[in-house]
Design a protein around this motif. Structure first.
Motif, PDB file in Angstrom:
ATOM      1  N   GLY A   1     -24.467   2.799 -63.558  1.00 33.70           N
ATOM      2  CA  GLY A   1     -25.722   2.233 -64.021  1.00 33.70           C
ATOM      3  C   GLY A   1     -25.660   0.764 -64.375  1.00 33.70           C
ATOM      4  O   GLY A   1     -26.657   0.179 -64.814  1.00 33.70           O
ATOM      5  N   TYR A   2     -24.488   0.150 -64.187  1.00 36.11           N
ATOM      6  CA  TYR A   2     -24.359  -1.283 -64.434  1.00 36.11           C
ATOM      7  C   TYR A   2     -24.809  -2.063 -63.195  1.00 36.11           C
ATOM      8  O   TYR A   2     -24.856  -1.530 -62.081  1.00 36.11           O
ATOM      9  CB  TYR A   2     -22.913  -1.644 -64.767  1.00 36.11           C
ATOM     10  N   ALA A   3     -25.137  -3.342 -63.387  1.00 39.47           N
ATOM     11  CA  ALA A   3     -25.552  -4.174 -62.258  1.00 39.47           C
ATOM     12  C   ALA A   3     -24.479  -4.139 -61.173  1.00 39.47           C
ATOM     13  O   ALA A   3     -23.286  -4.325 -61.451  1.00 39.47           O
ATOM     14  CB  ALA A   3     -25.780  -5.611 -62.726  1.00 39.47           C
ATOM     15  N   ALA A   4     -24.891  -3.893 -59.945  1.00 38.85           N
ATOM     16  CA  ALA A   4     -23.948  -3.777 -58.830  1.00 38.85           C
ATOM     17  C   ALA A   4     -23.238  -5.104 -58.586  1.00 38.85           C
ATOM     18  O   ALA A   4     -23.835  -6.177 -58.733  1.00 38.85           O
ATOM     19  CB  ALA A   4     -24.691  -3.342 -57.572  1.00 38.85           C
ATOM     20  N   PRO A   5     -21.970  -5.051 -58.217  1.00 41.97           N
ATOM     21  CA  PRO A   5     -21.212  -6.281 -57.959  1.00 41.97           C
ATOM     22  C   PRO A   5     -21.610  -6.920 -56.631  1.00 41.97           C
ATOM     23  O   PRO A   5     -22.159  -6.261 -55.743  1.00 41.97           O
ATOM     24  CB  PRO A   5     -19.768  -5.780 -57.907  1.00 41.97           C
ATOM     25  N   ARG A   6     -21.324  -8.205 -56.522  1.00 43.83           N
ATOM     26  CA  ARG A   6     -21.504  -8.881 -55.254  1.00 43.83           C
ATOM     27  C   ARG A   6     -20.321  -8.550 -54.343  1.00 43.83           C
ATOM     28  O   ARG A   6     -19.240  -8.181 -54.810  1.00 43.83           O
ATOM     29  CB  ARG A   6     -21.617 -10.396 -55.458  1.00 43.83           C
ATOM     30  N   LEU A   7     -20.537  -8.695 -53.071  1.00 48.42           N
ATOM     31  CA  LEU A   7     -19.510  -8.335 -52.094  1.00 48.42           C
ATOM     32  C   LEU A   7     -18.204  -9.085 -52.333  1.00 48.42           C
ATOM     33  O   LEU A   7     -17.122  -8.521 -52.152  1.00 48.42           O
ATOM     34  CB  LEU A   7     -20.024  -8.619 -50.674  1.00 48.42           C
TER      35      LEU A   7
ATOM     36  N   PHE B   1     -21.553 -13.756 -51.056  1.00 53.52           N
ATOM     37  CA  PHE B   1     -22.177 -14.039 -52.346  1.00 53.52           C
ATOM     38  C   PHE B   1     -23.642 -13.603 -52.379  1.00 53.52           C
ATOM     39  O   PHE B   1     -24.268 -13.602 -53.442  1.00 53.52           O
ATOM     40  CB  PHE B   1     -22.076 -15.534 -52.660  1.00 53.52           C
ATOM     41  N   ASN B   2     -24.203 -13.272 -51.212  1.00 50.34           N
ATOM     42  CA  ASN B   2     -25.598 -12.862 -51.138  1.00 50.34           C
ATOM     43  C   ASN B   2     -25.744 -11.422 -50.667  1.00 50.34           C
ATOM     44  O   ASN B   2     -26.757 -11.058 -50.049  1.00 50.34           O
ATOM     45  CB  ASN B   2     -26.381 -13.798 -50.199  1.00 50.34           C
ATOM     46  N   VAL B   3     -24.734 -10.624 -50.958  1.00 48.70           N
ATOM     47  CA  VAL B   3     -24.760  -9.197 -50.640  1.00 48.70           C
ATOM     48  C   VAL B   3     -24.250  -8.436 -51.863  1.00 48.70           C
ATOM     49  O   VAL B   3     -23.189  -8.769 -52.399  1.00 48.70           O
ATOM     50  CB  VAL B   3     -23.876  -8.866 -49.421  1.00 48.70           C
ATOM     51  N   LEU B   4     -25.009  -7.460 -52.314  1.00 55.36           N
ATOM     52  CA  LEU B   4     -24.562  -6.582 -53.394  1.00 55.36           C
ATOM     53  C   LEU B   4     -24.021  -5.299 -52.778  1.00 55.36           C
ATOM     54  O   LEU B   4     -24.334  -4.965 -51.638  1.00 55.36           O
ATOM     55  CB  LEU B   4     -25.721  -6.251 -54.338  1.00 55.36           C
ATOM     56  N   VAL B   5     -23.205  -4.585 -53.543  1.00 54.84           N
ATOM     57  CA  VAL B   5     -22.637  -3.327 -53.049  1.00 54.84           C
ATOM     58  C   VAL B   5     -22.831  -2.237 -54.097  1.00 54.84           C
ATOM     59  O   VAL B   5     -22.361  -2.361 -55.230  1.00 54.84           O
ATOM     60  CB  VAL B   5     -21.136  -3.472 -52.728  1.00 54.84           C
ATOM     61  N   ASP B   6     -23.546  -1.170 -53.707  1.00 54.30           N
ATOM     62  CA  ASP B   6     -23.685  -0.021 -54.592  1.00 54.30           C
ATOM     63  C   ASP B   6     -23.062   1.198 -53.917  1.00 54.30           C
ATOM     64  O   ASP B   6     -22.331   1.067 -52.933  1.00 54.30           O
ATOM     65  CB  ASP B   6     -25.150   0.210 -54.969  1.00 54.30           C
TER      66      ASP B   6
END
Length: 282
Positions: free
Chosen positions: A129-135, A172-177
């Motif tokens: 549930g925490y903010a997803a990290p960047r790639l 830096f412009n991609v998140l990963v969940d």
């Protein structure tokens, strides 16, 4: 935390209930985690052009159409009104792209509206549930890298099929969940057909993805997805379901200048000879 000045009007209007914390500050905006009723969302506060460090913005603005002639003239003159219109276009480009991409099956944060330079959108989270990290903050196995890279190529094909290039795509412009990559940051999205720098930006986007994932899956380092996709796009055959191979062969047909000149000279001599025969006949 203290409510930022730009978000206060949204609190006054009941769009945002509270600002929980700052999530990140980048070259174009500052993002906050906000409470909206029972939902926790993001509020992306765009920076003014004078405070934005996004380089070469003029290259990205090329090809963007302004229907209102008055607005276009104001933007060209650089008046205060023109600058405000330019900012509105910069922001609406991201909102429009988010809606189009979501409809096309490309994973992006769900947008909930842009209000006075503040974009409210979905907060992408990890399994806890925490903010997803960047790639760029994620490590992965070779198998995971191959899978996520293939997913990114699918998204890129879908984007280009819509006639849109991200323009600043990188780790830096991609998140990963839990489900994989999610594309973010789209105010610089480029019109693939109307921007003279489109191909260069597209190949850079694809190459950035290749270089990052190749750290974990070295076999990707020799692929040429960018050239392959662009060639299919230029041929008019690109669709959202286009199957890729990652292979591309440069054309080996090179102009032989000497041969061409020889043929030109031979044709000229033949014509001179023909004219001479006509003169002799007379």
């Amino acid at each position: 935390m203290k409510i930022p000045k730009r978000i206060q009007p949204l609190v006054d209007d009941g769009i945002v209930d509270d600002v929980l914390r700052q999530l990140m500050s980048g070259k174009e905006a500052t993002v906050y985690v906000v409470q909206c009723g029972s939902e926790v969302r993001c509020a992306k506060v765009y920076k003014e052009a004078s405070k934005r460090s996004f380089k070469n913005a003029v290259l990205y603005n090329e090809g963007r159409k302004v229907r209102n002639g008055r607005n276009a003239r104001a933007m060209q003159k650089g008046s205060k009104f023109g600058r405000e219109q330019q900012e509105e276009i910069w922001q609406s480009t991201e909102v429009d792209a988010l809606y189009k991409f979501a409809d096309a099956g490309i994973r992006v944060p769900t947008p909930y509206g842009c209000f006075g330079g503040v974009l409210i959108m979905e907060l992408i989270t990890d399994a806890e549930g925490y903010a997803a990290p960047r790639l760029n903050d994620v490590s992965m196995s070779e198998q995971e890298a191959l899978k996520d890279h293939a997913q990114m190529m699918d998204y890129i094909v879908k984007m280009l099929s819509l006639g849109i290039i991200h323009g600043d795509l990188s780790e830096f412009n991609v998140l990963v969940d839990e489900q994989g990559p999610v594309i973010i940051d789209l105010p610089q999205a480029v019109d693939a057909a109307g921007n003279n720098n489109a191909k260069k930006m597209f190949l850079r986007d694809v190459n950035n993805m290749k270089q990052y994932y190749a750290q974990f899956a070295p076999s990707l380092s020799t692929t040429r997805y960018g050239d392959e996709i662009w060639a299919i796009f230029e041929s008019g055959n690109l669709t959202p379901k286009t199957k890729l191979t990652g292979n591309f062969v440069d054309s080996e047909i090179n102009a032989d200048v000497d041969t061409v000149l020889d043929e030109i000279n031979a044709a000229r001599e033949e014509e001179l000879a023909r004219l001479a025969r006509i003169d002799n006949a007379d």
